[in-house]
Write an enzyme that holds these catalytic residues in place. Structure first.
Site, mmCIF file in Angstrom:
data_model
loop_
_atom_site.group_PDB
_atom_site.id
_atom_site.type_symbol
_atom_site.label_atom_id
_atom_site.label_comp_id
_atom_site.label_asym_id
_atom_site.label_seq_id
_atom_site.Cartn_x
_atom_site.Cartn_y
_atom_site.Cartn_z
ATOM 1 N N GLU A 295 24.070 13.061 28.920
ATOM 2 C CA GLU A 295 24.254 14.221 29.791
ATOM 3 C C GLU A 295 25.317 13.956 30.858
ATOM 4 O O GLU A 295 25.938 14.889 31.357
ATOM 5 C CB GLU A 295 22.918 14.581 30.464
ATOM 6 C CG GLU A 295 22.478 15.989 30.122
ATOM 7 C CD GLU A 295 21.121 16.360 30.693
ATOM 8 O OE1 GLU A 295 20.417 17.105 30.015
ATOM 9 O OE2 GLU A 295 20.747 15.927 31.796
ATOM 10 N N HIS A 316 16.118 -2.407 8.450
ATOM 11 C CA HIS A 316 15.704 -2.091 7.082
ATOM 12 C C HIS A 316 15.893 -0.616 6.763
ATOM 13 O O HIS A 316 15.397 -0.128 5.752
ATOM 14 C CB HIS A 316 14.246 -2.523 6.874
ATOM 15 C CG HIS A 316 14.080 -4.006 7.013
ATOM 16 N ND1 HIS A 316 14.004 -4.858 5.934
ATOM 17 C CD2 HIS A 316 14.036 -4.793 8.122
ATOM 18 C CE1 HIS A 316 13.897 -6.104 6.367
ATOM 19 N NE2 HIS A 316 13.920 -6.095 7.699
ATOM 20 N N LYS A 430 20.240 27.866 26.523
ATOM 21 C CA LYS A 430 19.248 28.596 27.333
ATOM 22 C C LYS A 430 19.629 30.063 27.424
ATOM 23 O O LYS A 430 18.783 30.940 27.291
ATOM 24 C CB LYS A 430 19.188 28.020 28.748
ATOM 25 C CG LYS A 430 18.567 26.650 28.855
ATOM 26 C CD LYS A 430 18.430 26.279 30.318
ATOM 27 C CE LYS A 430 18.142 24.818 30.520
ATOM 28 N NZ LYS A 430 18.290 24.396 31.900
HETATM 29 O O1 PA5 Z 1 19.230 15.384 34.333
HETATM 30 C C1 PA5 Z 1 18.938 16.557 34.486
HETATM 31 O O2 PA5 Z 1 19.208 17.179 35.537
HETATM 32 C C2 PA5 Z 1 18.179 17.332 33.447
HETATM 33 O O3 PA5 Z 1 18.041 16.626 32.271
HETATM 34 C C3 PA5 Z 1 16.809 17.693 33.968
HETATM 35 O O4 PA5 Z 1 16.085 16.543 34.290
HETATM 36 C C4 PA5 Z 1 15.991 18.513 32.959
HETATM 37 O O5 PA5 Z 1 16.760 19.591 32.465
HETATM 38 C C5 PA5 Z 1 14.731 19.060 33.620
HETATM 39 O O6 PA5 Z 1 15.082 19.856 34.715
HETATM 40 P P1 PA5 Z 1 14.022 20.248 35.814
HETATM 41 O O7 PA5 Z 1 13.531 19.027 36.493
HETATM 42 O O8 PA5 Z 1 14.765 21.143 36.746
HETATM 43 O O9 PA5 Z 1 12.910 20.982 35.121
#
Ligand code: PA5
Length: 455
Positions: A295, A316, A430
């Site tokens: 990310e 394996h 989303k």
């Molecule tokens: O690193 C990030 O910001 C995302 O991966 C969030 O952790 C994830 O989308 C969850 O978001 P939230 O804590 O707002 O529910």
């Protein structure tokens, strides 16, 4: 190979199987970019710029909140049979990484009860009905506490699961349900903060300048870890010592070298990094690592693809591909130098299986030789690899590893000229999903979107 190290040695990066391939000039270019990336990180964190709050967490964590975490964790351990952690992405992967690594007997009823650790169940990290359906049955005769974790307070996977669990708890416990729900969310904003205020839940805050995937050393991770009986003081101490080591050694630090070498390899066409090792207890840690790097770095058509394999199991299955498939892979082994427990291979006077050459030797030794043999074979096969050497698998060194990778990740992103702390790309799916689910405000987009499906 480096031998076992004494207590509190810090994490070391072993580059013996990268070195031979190195083009010194190319490396120098990346090194220079790394130097600038390092200055940028230090400067931005000094300015408390957006997203950089994690860098000082090992020092500047909220001490008042930390004490509340310890107190509440102890109460939960006294009262709960089951602790539900409702969250997705950075809101759960860190806690799962630690608990899977350090509480390997989570599934073992006897050990858990003996240690007074509630069963920790991770929910709200997908939309699938089956896990929640089974869960409601599983917890029906157990004392339940739930920690809902969402920084935005609006993530759909988490919010739906929380609505179902909240409704179940309210029906079962009445007003008492509000004392069994803990919300970890933004200090002020979001639907979850509003709900917590209205219902009177115990709350913990995620600092504004700490993003989800960098948040394991906040209440996001610390409360579940403390509930799981993991020494959170040790976790923070490990992170702090790693930070001090990094600041002291700077361009000589293992963190800096890791960030530079992985980007050097990337420039050379090695686009996929496999985090691996001979540690089944670190499989969830690899999931945390994948999110952190994926990310943070996968942007603007750039970024190393973070993958993970668990050896020797995956030798394996995927071992063939690694050894002889397209040469775009490099590996980062996590090498734990000293095992927590060990077994000796017994002598068998008949020796029908022909294994007496191993009698008296330990599994840890076999595993170490497997690691050495694998890293050499992969290097010979065209897969450069480095080894992150970790003295032991415990709370302290996992805390250190968290800081190691978070810092390396930020440096890597800067080396590659992308911002580590954004994740705009996650919104695309989303948006479509919201339109297809008729979320108010998306009506205008529905027709156009549906016309693109032909099935
Ligand atoms: O690193 C990030 O910001 C995302 O991966 C969030 O952790 C994830 O989308 C969850 O978001 P939230 O804590 O707002 O529910």
């Amino acid at each position: 190979m480096k031998e076992k190290v004494s207590k509190n040695s810090m994490i070391n990066l072993n580059l013996e199987f990268v070195d031979e391939a190195v083009d010194k000039q190319e490396l120098a270019k990346i090194f220079n970019k790394g130097e600038k990336a390092l200055e940028k990180l230090i400067e931005l964190s000094r300015e408390k710029a957006a997203g950089t709050g994690w860098f000082d967490l090992p020092i500047n964590y909220d001490k008042e909140e930390f004490l509340r975490i310890l107190e509440l964790a102890s109460q939960i351990r006294d009262e709960a049979d089951v602790f539900l952690l409702i969250g997705i992405g950075g809101s759960y992967l860190g806690a799962k990484a630690f608990t899977d690594a350090l509480v390997p007997d989570m599934g073992c009823e006897r050990v858990r009860r003996h240690k007074q650790i509630p069963e920790i169940i991770f929910v709200g990290n997908n939309f699938h009905p089956r896990p929640l359906y089974d869960l409601l049955d599983h917890i029906s005769d157990k004392s339940v506490y739930a920690n809902v974790i969402s920084k935005s307070g609006s993530t759909l996977e988490t919010a739906i699961a929380f609505r179902i669990i909240r409704s179940y708890l309210e029906e079962r416990y009445g007003d008492e349900a509000n004392n069994r729900i803990i919300a970890t969310t933004d200090l002020q904003d979001g639907a979850l903060r509003d709900m917590a205020n209205r219902k009177g839940y115990e709350t913990f805050s995620i600092p504004g300048n700490v993003g989800g995937r960098f948040s394991v050393l906040t209440a996001v991770g610390l409360l579940p870890l403390a509930v799981a009986g993991i020494n959170v003081d040790h976790v923070l101490q490990g992170a702090l010592d790693m930070k001090l080591d990094f600041e002291r050694k700077a361009l000589e630090s293992s963190i800096f070298k890791y960030a530079v070498v992985r980007n050097y390899l990337y420039q050379k066409g090695y686009e996929i990094e496999i985090l691996t090792g001979f540690e089944p207890d670190l499989e969830s840690f690899a999931e945390w690592w994948k999110q952190l790097f994926g990310e943070s770095e996968g942007k603007e058509g750039k970024g190393i693809f973070p993958a993970s394999l668990s050896y020797s199991r995956d030798l394996h299955s995927m071992g063939q591909y690694v050894q002889e498939g397209p040469r775009k892979l490099f590996e980062t082994f996590i090498h734990v130098l000293e095992q927590r427990v060990d077994l000796v291979i017994p002598e068998d006077y008949e020796d029908i299986d022909g294994l007496n050459y191993l009698s008296g030797r330990s599994l840890a030794e076999v595993q170490d030789m497997a690691l050495r043999g694998t890293s050499l074979a992969h290097k010979d096969g065209g897969v450069p690899n480095m080894r992150i050497e970790v003295p032991r698998l415990n709370a302290y060194y996992l805390g250190a590893l968290v800081f190691f990778f978070e810092t390396a990740c930020a440096l890597s992103a800067y080396i590659n000229d992308v911002s580590p702390f954004t994740q705009d790309g996650v919104e695309a799916y989303k948006q479509n999903m919201f339109v297809l689910l008729d979320k108010p405000g998306t009506e205008d987009l529905k027709e156009e979107l549906e016309s693109r499906f032909h099935g």
